[in-house]
Design a protein around this motif. Structure first.
Motif, PDB file in Angstrom:
ATOM      1  N   VAL A   1       0.843  -1.198   0.000  1.00  0.00           N
ATOM      2  CA  VAL A   1       0.000   0.000   0.000  1.00  0.00           C
ATOM      3  C   VAL A   1       0.880   1.249   0.000  1.00  0.00           C
ATOM      4  O   VAL A   1       0.648   2.194  -0.772  1.00  0.00           O
ATOM      5  CB  VAL A   1      -0.945   0.006   1.224  1.00  0.00           C
ATOM      6  N   ASP A   2       1.919   1.257   0.852  1.00  0.00           N
ATOM      7  CA  ASP A   2       2.814   2.414   0.913  1.00  0.00           C
ATOM      8  C   ASP A   2       3.550   2.624  -0.407  1.00  0.00           C
ATOM      9  O   ASP A   2       3.907   3.756  -0.755  1.00  0.00           O
ATOM     10  CB  ASP A   2       3.822   2.233   2.043  1.00  0.00           C
ATOM     11  N   ASP A   3       3.778   1.531  -1.139  1.00  0.00           N
ATOM     12  CA  ASP A   3       4.516   1.602  -2.401  1.00  0.00           C
ATOM     13  C   ASP A   3       3.591   1.687  -3.613  1.00  0.00           C
ATOM     14  O   ASP A   3       4.034   1.537  -4.753  1.00  0.00           O
ATOM     15  CB  ASP A   3       5.418   0.361  -2.530  1.00  0.00           C
ATOM     16  N   ARG A   4       2.283   1.857  -3.342  1.00  0.00           N
ATOM     17  CA  ARG A   4       1.261   1.994  -4.386  1.00  0.00           C
ATOM     18  C   ARG A   4       1.121   0.736  -5.247  1.00  0.00           C
ATOM     19  O   ARG A   4       0.667   0.811  -6.380  1.00  0.00           O
ATOM     20  CB  ARG A   4       1.540   3.200  -5.272  1.00  0.00           C
ATOM     21  N   LYS A   5       1.457  -0.391  -4.703  1.00  0.00           N
ATOM     22  CA  LYS A   5       1.233  -1.668  -5.390  1.00  0.00           C
ATOM     23  C   LYS A   5      -0.072  -2.255  -4.836  1.00  0.00           C
ATOM     24  O   LYS A   5      -0.088  -3.229  -4.080  1.00  0.00           O
ATOM     25  CB  LYS A   5       2.422  -2.589  -5.181  1.00  0.00           C
ATOM     26  N   TYR A   6      -1.160  -1.610  -5.229  1.00  0.00           N
ATOM     27  CA  TYR A   6      -2.456  -1.885  -4.619  1.00  0.00           C
ATOM     28  C   TYR A   6      -3.022  -3.248  -5.008  1.00  0.00           C
ATOM     29  O   TYR A   6      -3.734  -3.863  -4.212  1.00  0.00           O
ATOM     30  CB  TYR A   6      -3.451  -0.776  -4.990  1.00  0.00           C
ATOM     31  N   GLN A   7      -2.710  -3.744  -6.205  1.00  0.00           N
ATOM     32  CA  GLN A   7      -3.269  -5.024  -6.631  1.00  0.00           C
ATOM     33  C   GLN A   7      -2.776  -6.154  -5.741  1.00  0.00           C
ATOM     34  O   GLN A   7      -3.555  -7.011  -5.316  1.00  0.00           O
ATOM     35  CB  GLN A   7      -2.900  -5.306  -8.096  1.00  0.00           C
TER      36      GLN A   7
END
Length: 746
Positions: free
Chosen positions: A295-301
């Motif tokens: 989530v912090d790294d924007r890897k939401y999938q």
């Protein structure tokens, strides 16, 4: 400090009250009798003359302004204002009263607002005053005008509430704000909500909305990727392998099962203890931490896939018949240590990020069947990740539309919060009318919001709509009616108070709501004696709703409650017939006789104050004392009277009710004879069978018989019963101790 009194209220002619004005002030004051009920003695012309001269310690005559506010030559209000008391920059209002004929027309509020505005311009930092604690009219008026409680004190033997309105605020240093954490700032804002007026709250909400604008979001530091895709793929591969092993039972929990007799043999409980010998908890914690990193790294999938599996997973146990364990149970069993609330918020945040806009509302909603989500506030989701969420206006619109169609208490709460967040209290009030069939609890939410601002008129109007629109068989309608009754009491609308109390009983037909109708003689005459109408139309069976949907609970009157209410409606013979003594005088716990016999004994007891036995009997069939502060006027008086006399509120209500249902002496003796035979049989069965847990209640019933007989003129009846049971059971020391306790007063 010298004041120019004509500037205290520019819309009025303001002048000092002189000796020749006393008669006019007296006529204004006697038109407000409620004030003097809470602040005796009653007003006289002489007491007004004394007030004209009265000064606090250290105050000169030049600092006292006893003034009248006139319009077209008519006195509309009087105020006793001290400039510079108790401190130089504080004004103190010792007395303020408005002509009865113009109350409710904003005259008083207008004068107070203008006077405070003038004092602020003259350098005063605050205005203080006090009202007698428990005076609803005074509390409502001053809170509405921005005065907040700062303490309590004792004045003329009455408890008073000290209140203050700040006219110019203290500035908070920027350095102080910079040292506060996010959590500390949130706590400060939540505390401010309790202190601000409705208008100030609206201004605060506007500041919050402006702070959440896209322009501010664009100033966040630029995104920097911390994990390479290669590393992410490697960790996901390991996680998927663990998930498969857990799903297929290769990794499982060991268990130990046994019966726990710590609460007694008959209350034994089957206990299952879990042991994590395969390190499943550590593997799940690894997943949780990695999902957070995603989530912090924007890897939401990737985060979305992990969170979805975590909430749906079931870990098997080694015993074939042991229930599988989900994530929440693992946390309860301390097989892993994690913050479930934070995990739930991150789940929603990731879900929002990966779903198409049209699927977000339904996608988020499916998670609220899990316990960890049931108390979440959706707006907290927006602050859970590093990025501002997009298309929020569309989401809120579709979220509200979805919840309007979904039944359930959680759904009602989420809908309430969403509408308040987007449209404010007026939007929630409109929705309550529109969505009453699905979410009737919205009326209560509206009233609660109005209550924060002491907006009693709006509460009453909302209550009227709720009573009119809602199905009269819904229990929640009774709660709305009761809340409205308290507001009507503050407004001194006595007819509405009585009508709301009646509607409360119609929709939630229990003993407490019925006895409330005997709180005043007028209400008892008008509504209390109509109780039979409700019983004749009672609903039987189940409430037809599950525990997740209590707002649609129906007013179902079970057989036991029906007979209890029948007793209070004077149908004594029906209740006597229903009070059947089981064979052997045992097995009362599953029979109505346990209540029926006590109701008759309590009625036949003639003393105004309860003995130990009578108090015990009243506690058995009565209801707990009221803890709420938001009460109807007569409820407050009954509460205060009961506490002063050290009585239960139920005892107070019972005595009021009893005066409306007299019984002939011959009839009393007939019921006593019936009750006496049953009590003796019951006591003999309890003691001879050595049912020790019931010795106390057996002694209570025997003592009640003795006290009632003596009240009917049979001298020495109680001593005779005591002696008889001492002779019958001389070796039962535990029973004899109970007898001595309850017979000690006779």
């Amino acid at each position: 400090m010298r004041l120019e009194i004509e500037l205290l209220a520019k819309e009025y002619e303001v002048r000092r009250i002189r000796e020749e004005d006393v008669a006019e002030v007296y006529r204004l004051c006697v038109g407000n009798p409620l004030y003097y009920e809470y602040c005796p003695p009653k007003v006289t012309e002489e007491s007004i003359r004394e007030d004209l001269r009265a000064l606090p310690p250290g105050v000169s005559e030049e600092e006292k302004y006893y003034v009248g506010f006139y319009r077209e030559g008519k006195l509309l209000a009087v105020m006793d204002l001290i400039a510079g008391y108790p401190e130089e920059e504080i004004g103190f209002i010792g007395f303020f009263m408005v002509e009865k004929a113009v109350q409710g027309r904003n005259v008083g509020s207008e004068i107070v607002e203008q006077a405070c505005g003038y004092l602020g311009k003259r350098g005063f930092r605050a205005v203080r005053l006090a009202w007698v604690k428990g005076n609803p009219q005074a509390e409502h008026f001053w809170r509405k005008n921005g005065f907040g409680k700062i303490g309590e004190s004792l004045s003329r033997e009455e408890e008073v509430v000290l209140a203050e309105k700040r006219l110019r605020g203290l500035k908070i240093a920027a350095a102080d704000l910079e040292t506060l954490s996010k959590a500390e700032l949130q706590r400060i804002l939540l505390k401010m909500q309790e202190l601000l007026s409705e208008e100030q709250l609206q201004k605060l909400q506007k500041v919050v909305e402006e702070s959440r604008s896209p322009e501010l979001g664009e100033t966040l530091r630029p995104y920097q990727e911390r994990m390479s895709q290669e590393l992410v793929d490697e960790k996901m591969s390991q996680i998927i392998q663990w998930q498969k092993q857990i799903d297929e039972g290769e990794l499982y929990l060991d268990t130990e099962e046994y019966e726990d007799y710590s609460s007694g043999y008959w209350d034994a409980d089957w206990v299952t203890e879990y042991f994590d010998n395969y390190g499943i908890g550590d593997k799940i914690l690894f997943m949780i931490q990695f999902a957070k990193d995603c989530v912090d790294d924007r890897k939401y999938q990737e985060a979305h896939e992990i969170y979805g599996w975590l909430w749906e997973m079931e870990v098997l146990a080694d015993q074939e018949y042991s229930d599988p364990v989900d994530l929440e149970t693992m946390a309860e069993q301390e097989l892993l240590q994690t913050d479930l609330k934070q995990l739930a918020l991150l789940t929603l945040y990731a879900e929002y990020q990966v779903l198409e806009p049209e699927k977000r509302a339904e996608g988020l909603y499916r998670y609220f069947s899990y316990g960890a989500f049931s108390k979440l506030h959706v707006e907290e989701m927006f602050r859970s990740g590093r990025e501002n969420l997009k298309d929020t206006e569309r989401f809120w619109k579709e979220w509200i539309a979805l919840l309007k169609e979904k039944n359930g208490d959680v759904e009602a709460r989420l809908l309430e919060e969403a509408v308040l967040y987007q449209e404010g209290i007026e939007g929630l009030a409109r929705l309550a009318d529109e969505n009453a069939a699905v979410h009737p609890s919205l009326y209560l939410a509206v009233m609660e919001e109005y209550q924060k601002g002491h907006r009693y008129q709006e509460i009453e109007e909302t209550g009227k709509r709720a009573v009119k629109i809602l199905d009269d068989k819904l229990v929640i309608r009774a709660k709305a009616a009761l809340t409205a009754a308290a507001a009507s009491s503050y407004l001194q609308h006595e007819e509405e108070v009585m009508r709301f109390c009646w509607e409360c009983f119609r929709s939630d037909s229990n003993v407490k709501n019925y006895l409330r109708l005997f709180g005043t003689k007028e209400m008892a005459d008008k509504y209390g004696m109509r109780g039979r109408e409700v019983l004749e139309n009672r609903s039987k069976g189940n409430s037809e709703c599950g525990w997740r949907n209590t707002e649609l609970y129906k007013n179902v009157i079970g057989d036991s409650e029906y007979y209890r209410l029948s007793f209070y409606m004077g149908d004594f013979e029906t209740v006597k017939t229903a009070s059947k003594n089981p064979k052997g005088s045992l097995g009362w716990s599953s029979s109505f006789i346990k209540d029926g016999i006590r109701l008759f004994l309590l009625y036949l007891y003639e003393e105004p104050l309860p003995s130990k036995a009578a108090a015990s009997t009243a506690a058995y069939v009565g209801f707990p004392d009221t803890e709420e502060e938001y009460l109807i006027g007569f409820e407050k008086k009954i509460q205060e009277e009961s506490r002063e006399r050290k009585l239960s509120e139920f005892w107070n209500y019972f005595q009021r009710w009893k005066s409306f249902f007299p019984m002939e002496d011959a009839e009393k003796k007939r019921y006593l004879g019936w009750a006496e035979r049953i009590v003796y049989s019951r006591a003999d069965a309890i003691v001879s069978g050595q049912h020790r847990n019931h010795y106390g209640q057996a002694a209570v019933l025997l003592a009640m018989i003795g006290e009632i007989k003596e009240g009917m003129g049979i001298a020495g009846a109680a001593r005779s019963i005591f002696a008889e049971y001492k002779r019958k059971f001389p070796r039962h020391s535990s029973f004899q101790r109970e007898m001595k306790y309850y017979f000690s007063e006779v």
